[in-house]
Design an enzyme around this catalytic site. Structure first.
Site, PDB file in Angstrom:
ATOM      1  N   HIS A   1       0.842  -1.175  -0.178  1.00 38.99           N
ATOM      2  CA  HIS A   1      -0.051   0.018  -0.043  1.00 38.99           C
ATOM      3  C   HIS A   1       0.777   1.371  -0.107  1.00 38.99           C
ATOM      4  O   HIS A   1       0.727   2.228  -0.716  1.00 38.99           O
ATOM      5  CB  HIS A   1      -0.781  -0.187   1.190  1.00 38.99           C
ATOM      6  CG  HIS A   1      -1.994   0.991   1.629  1.00 38.99           C
ATOM      7  ND1 HIS A   1      -1.361   2.090   2.538  1.00 38.99           N
ATOM      8  CD2 HIS A   1      -2.656   1.781   0.876  1.00 38.99           C
ATOM      9  CE1 HIS A   1      -2.052   3.147   2.651  1.00 38.99           C
ATOM     10  NE2 HIS A   1      -2.992   3.062   1.416  1.00 38.99           N
TER      11      HIS A   1
ATOM     12  N   GLU B   1       2.234   2.036  -3.370  1.00 31.74           N
ATOM     13  CA  GLU B   1       1.119   2.225  -4.102  1.00 31.74           C
ATOM     14  C   GLU B   1       1.196   4.032  -4.151  1.00 31.74           C
ATOM     15  O   GLU B   1       1.138   4.784  -4.967  1.00 31.74           O
ATOM     16  CB  GLU B   1      -0.295   1.813  -3.813  1.00 31.74           C
ATOM     17  CG  GLU B   1      -1.198   2.482  -4.598  1.00 31.74           C
ATOM     18  CD  GLU B   1      -2.462   2.745  -3.484  1.00 31.74           C
ATOM     19  OE1 GLU B   1      -2.896   4.031  -3.441  1.00 31.74           O
ATOM     20  OE2 GLU B   1      -3.011   1.806  -2.855  1.00 31.74           O
ATOM     21  N   HIS B   2       1.273   4.363  -2.933  1.00 36.22           N
ATOM     22  CA  HIS B   2       1.229   5.942  -2.571  1.00 36.22           C
ATOM     23  C   HIS B   2       2.428   6.627  -3.212  1.00 36.22           C
ATOM     24  O   HIS B   2       2.347   7.633  -3.872  1.00 36.22           O
ATOM     25  CB  HIS B   2       1.381   6.252  -1.058  1.00 36.22           C
ATOM     26  CG  HIS B   2      -0.165   6.342  -0.344  1.00 36.22           C
ATOM     27  ND1 HIS B   2      -0.441   7.429   0.411  1.00 36.22           N
ATOM     28  CD2 HIS B   2      -1.222   5.327  -0.372  1.00 36.22           C
ATOM     29  CE1 HIS B   2      -1.807   7.212   0.766  1.00 36.22           C
ATOM     30  NE2 HIS B   2      -2.061   6.120   0.250  1.00 36.22           N
TER      31      HIS B   2
ATOM     32  N   GLU C   1      -3.982   8.032   7.521  1.00 33.67           N
ATOM     33  CA  GLU C   1      -5.098   6.940   6.973  1.00 33.67           C
ATOM     34  C   GLU C   1      -5.357   5.593   7.740  1.00 33.67           C
ATOM     35  O   GLU C   1      -6.469   5.523   8.118  1.00 33.67           O
ATOM     36  CB  GLU C   1      -4.491   6.578   5.432  1.00 33.67           C
ATOM     37  CG  GLU C   1      -5.470   5.622   4.563  1.00 33.67           C
ATOM     38  CD  GLU C   1      -4.998   5.156   3.517  1.00 33.67           C
ATOM     39  OE1 GLU C   1      -3.767   5.900   3.023  1.00 33.67           O
ATOM     40  OE2 GLU C   1      -5.517   4.438   2.847  1.00 33.67           O
TER      41      GLU C   1
END
Lengths: 427, 431
Positions: free
Chosen positions: A65, A68-69, A140
């Site tokens: 993840h 991905e950022h 997040e």
């Protein structure tokens, strides 16, 4: 190769680009927008892996993840600002078993498609830009900490799974992401962003010829070989039968689940998923005795939902919602299953649920974004996009009964509860 | 009236039927909208009407019977809800079914779907007193549950609290469903009254989106609405402006991430020629990933996880909505106000304007990609004096200038702020 499904008169093209990437192109008549997805078979569960002939590495939870950022950033600018010049709306998501980058546009498809193909192939990780992302991702993670629906789900997965990576939160923890370095990101990138591990899917209004040319000219690297992702064997039984915690909610939130052993053959796995979908509809759907009784007694409300939760190497049946008496709901569910196994499933209800699912699949072809996402999902699962239609038309009641008979052992299940802070459960 | 792909005709008695001919989808959609003025006294009782009606009817006295019928119609969908569009309550009933061309036995599915929808709306399950009491008490319980569960979603909760305060004492301050106290006090009689009033007094807009010829469906609704009706006049939405001195509300809850929400009442109606400039201004402030909020507050300063600006065109207000670590709330608020005043002072780059225009036009041109968004787009167009197609809206957006944006924004001011923080928040006095 052209894949067609006659009853709806639609088709898509599937081929492998010389780089090794698999491409799926699904033009849709009458649509004004196009959706393009570029994904890799790499998700949060891939924490322990090796390139062919190299030793295994264990990387921190949440790194897929995080990657991905970071991939949106390149040396001179970030991909968002490039897309903002074409007007496309871009996004990305990481799930348990895949990472997908996408955009939608109504104009200037070629430019946006080029941007997508380029930025996914251009990693740029530095000490500074990796450190900077930690604040945002920590926020997040904290947002999900406050989300009771997310918490009840991961607490359930923790109670069901001993080893499988699915028990770990996709974004990791504030602690685990603090160990992420540029070196680790590059290692994961090279292992999993290999063209042979990736899929491109485009649906909606676009020219397949143009898409093909763009892919041919933008795919930089040739495949450097496969990566093996390792998961420890998962025992058949659950870890523990029960878990609860207290949060700021108004009514108790519950999820209970049953862990199943997924079939390694992709087609058999898909068949199992579809059969379970129908069985769940018959047992606990809106037309069922179970839902009808518990709903009219006020034990279940409209938030109740049943799901076949599945992906690479995992399959569970999960039931959840809000209830004043979740333990009673679970007890009644078990009683219902015992009877259903004894009596078998009803033929009429089977035909009706089958009809319902056919309509649902058909409606799934309405939106180009949904089509593009399902193209990627089915390709990564190793099956064809239209296979669900074919499997559905051939289902038999005896297959379903057989499946039901062998499932729902007590020791494969768990119940997860979130209780309101200001009251205790009245049971 | 014909506008773009829409043909709207009267069925008499204050009922209109609009057809959006569209052959790209595999299913079609019927939406029956009942429009009424916002009335605080009916917030709970009217919300219960769709909740009760979608569950059972005379012919299908239990939800499971209705649900079986829906399965037989290839997974058709019937549902109802109540929402707020400007100063109107809108109760909507939907029916969606696959297009006739996909029926395996050549059934006339659209006709069946329309018949089922009219059964649900016009033939509810009743007892001697009115609408069925058992269904009522169950749905009332569920309504109360859903009002109580609003705290589960902290982002939604914070936004609602802000909007409630912004419009306190005005019609718009009333929410569909009402408060827990109002819901608790509702009787079965109240709901029956609201139901009867809805059938008799609401303006009715029916939207059909699909490819199958809707004549049979239209005939069914013409028949259902053939009785004399007396639609009430819906007052124009009041586009009020921000108060002189902004309010500040702080609440504590057991949360890890705080919420910071700021509201602006613009006074700009959906017919105001400045609407397009407002749209572009809001979008470049916080509506796309090249916006000031995203690039400066999220990416550069790492002050929030999300920070967005959005416009409610039908009521003319702006919301700046952010999720922020509690300790960063004072800094995030400063940063948001700074970007807002930058737009007021015309500190806007050409790139920002260009990106906002492209993003807005992309979303307008995408309206037709989804059957629900297409249907509701044209419903909301009816609330303006002139109806715009998405392409016309784009053309207006494209002509907006920097000066129009800053002239308009320089007249706007903050109405108030709502803050939700976790424990251990030490900066009470910094705000």
């Amino acid at each position: 190769m052209k894949m067609t499904y006659e009853p709806v008169g639609e088709s898509y093209e599937r081929y492998q680009d010389p780089s090794g990437v698999t491409v799926l192109l699904y033009p849709m008549k009458g649509y004004s927008g196009a959706y393009a997805l570029f994904g890799t078979k790499y998700g949060s569960i891939d924490q322990y892996f090796a390139r062919e002939g190299e030793p295994f590495s264990l990387v921190p939870a949440g790194i897929a993840h995080y990657l991905e950022h970071k991939l949106f950033e390149s040396e001179d600018c970030d991909a968002f600002s490039l897309f903002s010049k074409t007007g496309a709306s871009a996004n990305a998501y990481t799930s348990f078993d895949k990472t997908v980058y996408l955009f939608s546009c109504t104009e200037r498809f070629e430019e946006s498609f080029g941007i997508l193909l380029d930025f996914v192939q251009s990693p740029y990780f530095t000490e500074e830009n990796v450190k900077k992302e930690q604040g945002i991702i920590a926020q997040e993670i904290k947002m999900y900490d406050d989300d009771p629906g997310w918490q009840v789900f991961f607490r359930l997965l923790g109670a069901l799974y001993h080893n499988h990576g699915v028990k770990t939160d996709i974004a990791g923890t504030v602690e685990s992401i603090s160990h992420i370095t540029p070196e680790l990101l590059y290692r994961c990138y090279h292992a999993f962003y290999d063209p042979s591990n990736m899929v491109i899917a485009v649906a909606g209004n676009f020219s397949p010829e143009t898409a093909k040319e763009l892919i041919a000219s933008h795919m930089k690297a040739k495949s450097q070989g496969k990566t093996v992702s390792f998961t420890e064997d998962e025992p058949e039984t659950a870890v523990c039968p029960y878990t609860e915690t207290v949060m700021e909610v108004s009514l108790p939130l519950f999820q209970f689940g049953y862990k199943m052993m997924p079939d390694p053959d992709p087609y058999a796995f898909l068949k199992a998923q579809i059969e379970w979908e129908i069985i769940l509809e018959m047992l606990v759907g809106a037309s069922s005795d179970f839902y009808d009784a518990l709903y009219s007694e006020g034990l279940l409300n409209a938030t109740f939902d049943a799901e076949v939760f599945s992906g690479r190497g995992f399959l569970s049946l999960i039931f959840g919602g809000e209830s004043k008496k979740p333990k009673e709901v679970f007890a009644r569910f078990k009683e219902m299953i015992r009877k259903a196994k004894e009596e078998g499933l009803d033929e009429k209800a089977f035909l009706s649920a089958k009809n319902g699912l056919y309509g649902k699949y058909l409606k799934g072809l309405n939106d180009a974004d949904g089509v593009a996402a399902d193209l990627i999902n089915s390709e990564m699962a190793g099956v064809g996009f239209f296979d669900p239609f074919l499997i559905l038309s051939k289902l038999t009641l005896s297959d379903l009964n057989q499946r039901l008979k062998n499932a729902f052992a007590e020791n494969t299940s768990a119940l997860s509860l979130i209780l309101p802070k200001h009251q205790t459960e009245q049971e | 009236m014909t506008k773009g792909p829409v043909r709207r005709e009267s069925l008499g008695n204050g009922v209109f039927f609009s057809t959006i001919s569209e052959n790209r989808f595999k299913s079609n959609l019927l939406a029956v909208h009942f429009l009424l003025p916002i009335d605080e006294g009916q917030a709970s009782s009217l919300a219960l009407v769709p909740m009760m009606l979608e569950k059972c009817s005379e012919k299908y006295p239990r939800y499971r019977f209705l649900s079986r019928r829906l399965d037989a119609l290839y997974g058709a969908y019937i549902g109802g809800n109540m929402s707020k569009y400007g100063d109107r309550f809108v109760v909507t009933f939907y029916a969606s079914v696959i297009e006739n061309r996909y029926a395996l036995q050549k059934e006339d599915l659209l006709k069946e779907s329309a018949a089922l929808l009219s059964e649900v709306i016009f033939h509810p399950l009743r007892d001697e007193e009115g609408l069925d009491y058992q269904n009522f008490s169950l749905q009332k319980e569920y309504l109360m549950d859903s009002i109580r569960s609003q705290i589960n979603d902290k982002r939604r909760y914070a936004l609602n609290r802000l909007i409630e305060k912004m419009y306190q004492g005005e019609r718009y301050g009333v929410f569909p469903g009402g408060t827990l106290k109002q819901a608790e006090a509702v009787t079965a009689r109240d709901v029956t009254d609201s139901y009867n009033r809805m059938l008799k007094e609401a303006s009715v807009e029916i939207f059909y989106t699909g490819d199958t010829d809707p004549e049979a469906a239209k005939a069914i609704f013409r028949e259902c609405f053939s009785k004399e009706r007396t639609p009430v006049n819906i007052p124009k939405t009041d586009f009020s402006v921000s108060r002189e001195t902004p309010f500040l509300i702080k609440e504590r809850m057991d949360v890890t991430q705080g919420k910071l929400c700021i509201g602006v009442k613009t006074g700009i109606s959906s017919d105001d020629p400045r609407l397009s400039a407002l749209r572009v201004g809001v979008n470049l402030l916080g509506g796309n990933p090249a916006s000031k909020f995203f690039l400066h507050i999220r990416e550069r300063d790492n002050l929030c996880y999300y920070c967005l600006a959005r416009l409610d065109r039908l009521k003319g207000f702006l919301i700046f909505d952010s999720g922020v670590d509690s300790k960063n709330i004072p800094a995030a608020k400063q940063a948001i106000l700074k970007e807002f005043s930058a737009v007021q002072n015309g500190e806007i780059t050409d790139e920002e304007i260009a990106a906002a225009k492209l993003a807005l036009c992309n979303s307008f041109r995408s309206v037709g990609e989804n059957i629900y968004s297409l249907s509701s787009y044209y419903l909301t167009q009816l609330f303006s004096e002139t109806i715009q197609t998405p392409d016309e809206a784009c053309r207006q957006i494209e002509s907006v200038t920097k000066k129009e944006i800053s002239d308009l924004f320089s007249k706007l001011r903050i109405d108030g702020t709502f803050i939700l923080t976790g424990e251990g928040y030490e900066h009470e006095n910094d705000l």
